[in-house]
Design a protein around this motif. Structure first.
Motif, PDB file in Angstrom:
ATOM      1  N   TRP A 179      88.471 -46.944 111.402  1.00  0.00           N
ATOM      2  CA  TRP A 179      88.264 -48.355 111.759  1.00  0.00           C
ATOM      3  C   TRP A 179      86.979 -48.523 112.578  1.00  0.00           C
ATOM      4  CZ3 TRP A 179      90.302 -52.548 109.800  1.00  0.00           C
ATOM      5  CH2 TRP A 179      90.069 -53.765 110.434  1.00  0.00           C
TER       6      TRP A 179
ATOM      7  N   ARG B 272      83.927 -48.126 110.299  1.00  0.00           N
ATOM      8  CA  ARG B 272      83.834 -49.335 109.484  1.00  0.00           C
ATOM      9  C   ARG B 272      83.230 -50.484 110.293  1.00  0.00           C
ATOM     10  NH1 ARG B 272      87.079 -53.829 108.698  1.00  0.00           N
ATOM     11  NH2 ARG B 272      87.103 -54.664 106.610  1.00  0.00           N
ATOM     12  N   SER B 273      83.688 -50.630 111.526  1.00  0.00           N
ATOM     13  CA  SER B 273      83.199 -51.699 112.402  1.00  0.00           C
ATOM     14  C   SER B 273      81.709 -51.560 112.695  1.00  0.00           C
ATOM     15  CB  SER B 273      83.972 -51.704 113.720  1.00  0.00           C
ATOM     16  OG  SER B 273      85.327 -51.970 113.493  1.00  0.00           O
TER      17      SER B 273
ATOM     18  N   TYR C 267      79.385 -50.146 110.777  1.00  0.00           N
ATOM     19  CA  TYR C 267      78.633 -50.544 109.579  1.00  0.00           C
ATOM     20  C   TYR C 267      78.722 -52.046 109.329  1.00  0.00           C
ATOM     21  CZ  TYR C 267      77.455 -45.774 108.323  1.00  0.00           C
ATOM     22  OH  TYR C 267      76.922 -44.513 108.331  1.00  0.00           O
ATOM     23  N   LEU C 268      79.877 -52.655 109.607  1.00  0.00           N
ATOM     24  CA  LEU C 268      80.013 -54.109 109.456  1.00  0.00           C
ATOM     25  C   LEU C 268      79.070 -54.840 110.403  1.00  0.00           C
ATOM     26  CD1 LEU C 268      83.862 -54.627 109.045  1.00  0.00           C
ATOM     27  CD2 LEU C 268      82.091 -55.418 107.468  1.00  0.00           C
TER      28      LEU C 268
ATOM     29  N   TYR D 254      77.894 -52.443 105.687  1.00  0.00           N
ATOM     30  CA  TYR D 254      79.151 -52.045 105.058  1.00  0.00           C
ATOM     31  C   TYR D 254      79.133 -52.503 103.608  1.00  0.00           C
ATOM     32  CZ  TYR D 254      84.127 -51.232 104.425  1.00  0.00           C
ATOM     33  OH  TYR D 254      85.339 -50.765 103.982  1.00  0.00           O
TER      34      TYR D 254
ATOM     35  N   ARG E 241      82.679 -47.888 101.931  1.00  0.00           N
ATOM     36  CA  ARG E 241      84.130 -48.031 101.775  1.00  0.00           C
ATOM     37  C   ARG E 241      84.708 -46.850 100.998  1.00  0.00           C
ATOM     38  NH1 ARG E 241      88.171 -51.401  98.488  1.00  0.00           N
ATOM     39  NH2 ARG E 241      89.760 -51.755 100.056  1.00  0.00           N
TER      40      ARG E 241
ATOM     41  N   LEU F 190      84.804 -43.745 103.196  1.00  0.00           N
ATOM     42  CA  LEU F 190      85.904 -43.768 104.164  1.00  0.00           C
ATOM     43  C   LEU F 190      87.248 -43.530 103.477  1.00  0.00           C
ATOM     44  CD1 LEU F 190      84.721 -46.677 106.484  1.00  0.00           C
ATOM     45  CD2 LEU F 190      84.675 -44.219 106.955  1.00  0.00           C
TER      46      LEU F 190
ATOM     47  N   PRO G 290      90.109 -49.305 104.470  1.00  0.00           N
ATOM     48  CA  PRO G 290      88.704 -49.500 104.858  1.00  0.00           C
ATOM     49  C   PRO G 290      87.950 -50.475 104.007  1.00  0.00           C
ATOM     50  CG  PRO G 290      89.084 -47.243 104.074  1.00  0.00           C
ATOM     51  CD  PRO G 290      90.383 -47.941 104.056  1.00  0.00           C
TER      52      PRO G 290
END
Length: 96
Positions: free
Chosen positions: A54, A57-58, A60-61, A66, A71, A74, A96
């Motif tokens: 998580w 992912r955050s 890259y977002l 992202y 995705r 992950l 993800p």
């Protein structure tokens, strides 16, 4: 991992490559919540994996990076941990 996963060997750990400038400062790896910190042994291995995925992912977002490739990486990380350490990472609560 050694404290939580029976039979775990350091060089068998599963990870993804993240930007880490060396020498220097910055890089996505240094932005992770676990960088340079001791592990939180109150969490299960499954909880730790979910938290780490998580977090990545955050990062890259936030940076607008992202995408499908991240995705898939992950998801691959989760699936490879599930296959390698059967029973330890079942049903990681993350998509993800």
């Amino acid at each position: 991992m050694k404290a939580k996963v029976p039979g775990y060997i350091t060089n068998k750990g599963i990870a993804i490559m993240m930007e880490h400038l060396s020498p220097g400062k910055g890089g996505r790896h240094r932005q992770t919540i676990s960088y340079g910190k001791p592990p939180n042994l109150s969490l299960s291995a499954k909880e730790t994996l979910a938290q780490e995925v998580w977090d990545v992912r955050s990062i890259y977002l936030r940076q607008g990076l992202y995408n499908r490739e991240i995705r898939k990486s992950l998801q691959g990380l989760i699936n490879l941990n599930r296959l390698t350490w059967q029973g330890i990472f079942d049903k990681v609560g993350l998509n993800p």
